[in-house]
Design a protein around this motif. Sequence first.
Motif, PDB file in Angstrom:
ATOM      1  N   GLY A  33       8.192 -19.051 -73.329  1.00 12.05           N
ATOM      2  CA  GLY A  33       6.993 -18.810 -74.130  1.00 12.05           C
ATOM      3  C   GLY A  33       6.846 -19.840 -75.222  1.00 12.05           C
ATOM      4  N   GLY A  34       5.905 -19.606 -76.134  1.00 10.03           N
ATOM      5  CA  GLY A  34       5.689 -20.531 -77.227  1.00 10.03           C
ATOM      6  C   GLY A  34       4.723 -21.638 -76.837  1.00 10.03           C
ATOM      7  N   THR A  35       4.437 -22.485 -77.792  1.00  6.77           N
ATOM      8  CA  THR A  35       3.504 -23.592 -77.579  1.00  6.77           C
ATOM      9  C   THR A  35       4.288 -24.868 -77.330  1.00  6.77           C
ATOM     10  N   PRO A  36       4.094 -25.487 -76.174  1.00  6.53           N
ATOM     11  CA  PRO A  36       4.851 -26.713 -75.862  1.00  6.53           C
ATOM     12  C   PRO A  36       4.586 -27.820 -76.868  1.00  6.53           C
ATOM     13  N   VAL A  37       5.649 -28.548 -77.149  1.00  6.30           N
ATOM     14  CA  VAL A  37       5.576 -29.691 -78.058  1.00  6.30           C
ATOM     15  C   VAL A  37       5.878 -30.946 -77.246  1.00  6.30           C
ATOM     16  N   PHE A 517      15.639 -26.001 -76.883  1.00  6.89           N
ATOM     17  CA  PHE A 517      15.228 -26.147 -75.487  1.00  6.89           C
ATOM     18  C   PHE A 517      14.396 -24.942 -75.064  1.00  6.89           C
ATOM     19  N   GLN A 518      13.180 -25.200 -74.600  1.00  6.12           N
ATOM     20  CA  GLN A 518      12.269 -24.143 -74.192  1.00  6.12           C
ATOM     21  C   GLN A 518      11.629 -24.487 -72.848  1.00  6.12           C
ATOM     22  N   LYS A 519      11.205 -23.430 -72.128  1.00  3.15           N
ATOM     23  CA  LYS A 519      10.437 -23.591 -70.896  1.00  3.15           C
ATOM     24  C   LYS A 519       9.302 -22.582 -70.902  1.00  3.15           C
ATOM     25  N   THR A 520       8.200 -22.931 -70.236  1.00  4.07           N
ATOM     26  CA  THR A 520       7.090 -21.978 -70.192  1.00  4.07           C
ATOM     27  C   THR A 520       7.358 -20.854 -69.209  1.00  4.07           C
ATOM     28  N   ALA A 521       8.212 -21.090 -68.216  1.00  3.69           N
ATOM     29  CA  ALA A 521       8.506 -20.048 -67.227  1.00  3.69           C
ATOM     30  C   ALA A 521       9.973 -20.136 -66.817  1.00  3.69           C
ATOM     31  N   LEU A 522      10.644 -19.006 -66.800  1.00  8.50           N
ATOM     32  CA  LEU A 522      12.011 -18.956 -66.293  1.00  8.50           C
ATOM     33  C   LEU A 522      11.974 -18.784 -64.778  1.00  8.50           C
ATOM     34  N   SER A 530      12.402 -28.265 -62.214  1.00  8.37           N
ATOM     35  CA  SER A 530      11.935 -29.644 -62.366  1.00  8.37           C
ATOM     36  C   SER A 530      11.895 -30.087 -63.822  1.00  8.37           C
ATOM     37  N   TYR A 531      11.863 -29.145 -64.749  1.00  9.12           N
ATOM     38  CA  TYR A 531      11.719 -29.392 -66.189  1.00  9.12           C
ATOM     39  C   TYR A 531      10.357 -29.983 -66.545  1.00  9.12           C
ATOM     40  N   ALA A 532       9.399 -29.863 -65.629  1.00 14.05           N
ATOM     41  CA  ALA A 532       8.036 -30.289 -65.966  1.00 14.05           C
ATOM     42  C   ALA A 532       7.493 -29.483 -67.136  1.00 14.05           C
ATOM     43  N   ASP A 533       7.903 -28.210 -67.228  1.00 17.85           N
ATOM     44  CA  ASP A 533       7.393 -27.310 -68.266  1.00 17.85           C
ATOM     45  C   ASP A 533       8.368 -27.143 -69.419  1.00 17.85           C
ATOM     46  N   ALA A 534       9.372 -28.006 -69.508  1.00 17.62           N
ATOM     47  CA  ALA A 534      10.366 -27.904 -70.584  1.00 17.62           C
ATOM     48  C   ALA A 534       9.959 -28.747 -71.779  1.00 17.62           C
ATOM     49  N   TRP A 535      10.372 -28.319 -72.972  1.00 14.76           N
ATOM     50  CA  TRP A 535      10.139 -29.112 -74.166  1.00 14.76           C
ATOM     51  C   TRP A 535      11.203 -28.807 -75.217  1.00 14.76           C
ATOM     52  N   LEU A 536      11.238 -29.626 -76.240  1.00 20.13           N
ATOM     53  CA  LEU A 536      12.159 -29.443 -77.357  1.00 20.13           C
ATOM     54  C   LEU A 536      11.360 -29.150 -78.620  1.00 20.13           C
ATOM     55  N   THR A 537      11.694 -28.061 -79.284  1.00 21.05           N
ATOM     56  CA  THR A 537      11.041 -27.781 -80.559  1.00 21.05           C
ATOM     57  C   THR A 537      11.537 -28.788 -81.595  1.00 21.05           C
TER      58      THR A 537
END
Length: 541
Positions: A33-37, A517-522, A530-537
């Motif tokens: 969840g959260g807003t990707p950065v 480390f965050q992802k939009t979907a587990l 793929s980590y396409a939806d991963a981001w770092l706060t």
Amino acid sequence: MKRREFIASAAPLGLLFSLGLGDVPFANAQTAGGTPVPGGVLNVAVSPEPTLLTSAFITTMNIGQVSSKILEGLVSYDLNLQPVPALATSWSTAPDGLTVTFRLRQNVKWHDGKQFGAADVQYTLLEVWKKLHPFGRAAFANVTAVDTPDPHTVVIRLSSPAPYLINYINTYGAQILPRHLYEGKDVLTNPVNNAPVGTGPFVFKEWVKGSHVRLARNPDYWQKGQPYLDGVVFRFIPDAAARTVALEAGEIDVALGSSIPLSNLNKFQDKSRYSINLDDGRYLATIFLTQFNVRKPYFADKRVRQAFAHAIDRNALLKVVFLGYGKPATGPVPSSVVNYYAAQTRQYPYDLKKAAALLDEAGLKPGKDGKRLRIALDYDAGGGVTATRPAEFIKQSLARVGIEVELRGGDTASYLRRVFTDQDYDLMISSLHRLPDPTLGVQRLFWTRNIIKGAPWTNGSGYSNPRLDTIMEAAGREADVARRRALITEWQQIVQEDVPVLDLVEQTWVTVSTARFQKTALQGDGLFASYADAWLTPKKA
């Protein structure tokens, strides 16, 4: 699906399973969840270092953890192990189960600028998965032809229904290769295997042997706005303690595949700084087991095998060896595989009196020294203490009913040779992936046709039951969901009666990361995300 992929990576055996967690310490699984950065480079620890960088014909996990960011499959799997679109946007199966049609995503480019299309899937299935992939040879055995009526449609034709097929077409089981770079060349020795060209969110940049693999953001990725990260660096840190220190120091952001030892997880309890993900490996459905060599006269009698089952306290194993992490196994299909798990099968509660009585019935009565039988237990010593501790536990357990066990820990090559080639063993311990469908991951352990001398991770026990063979084969081609589930339930009941394998602990894989480390979907197959939806706060000041 090699056992070595789990116990030879300095990983603790039998960690906390994601279903039915119970009362376990610091189970703060990551939430999406959260807003990707956008921006930033993710540092990931992988161990051991891969031998190549494509998973299209090899299932070693450390390879897949890297290659899945570069190359893709037709689907991925959500936390309930249901397929979700990747390079395929939709799929359908004909009523007779003999045709499966995939609609492919349009406007997808390989990293060298060439168009991705149906011809790539056709080539990879027929020439790579079906011929070279260790599990693909079975998963795609029924495929007779692959039609490509247009560049965005793939029609798979089958000799008989293969309802399990949809459970093995992700980037782990069926990674798609670029036809234009492989056709006419030796797939296994193609230099592109070490500098892959994919359709994924990240582009290969460099592989410095002994150090790292560096990937950069794919600016032409098909998912608009993704990936969020500027790049990913996979760092190869062979020492488990050093991985722990690197994560604490912020030198790495993610430690995949249970590469942080269980004994060190207490260092990462602070939820404001760290996250522990217990769902990434749900797709693999791994079970820790001990297996009998039923060719031995004393193990040909199922009463002896049942006695051993009563003599090993799974709950104590969980507490003493796995430090409370895990879940006792109840049979060959893990409880996480909810579509096929059968709870109502014969069970073997810890009961030393029952174990002794069964051994007496089988003619194995104590001698003057109190010993009934002397056997050897083989294990892969490459797993270090994580392999030795469960071996020692089993030895101590069997001693209580007069079974003397010699522990034989060898390197991986000698272990595999002794069990699968020489067939010169009594008991062995291992961890094996069962996958979301029993035809893919469980049948191999019990199928008579899978007694293949020299082939690791087949039917190494030598167990053969013609009735069970018939049921397993029928389940593999049964298209009706209810009838197939009934066949697999009957299959579990037979196995639990005969117990050529003692399934002891349902395992999980633990990913430890910084809270940044965050992802939009587990995902249920998140070890190969793929980590396409991963981001770092952003880092706190």
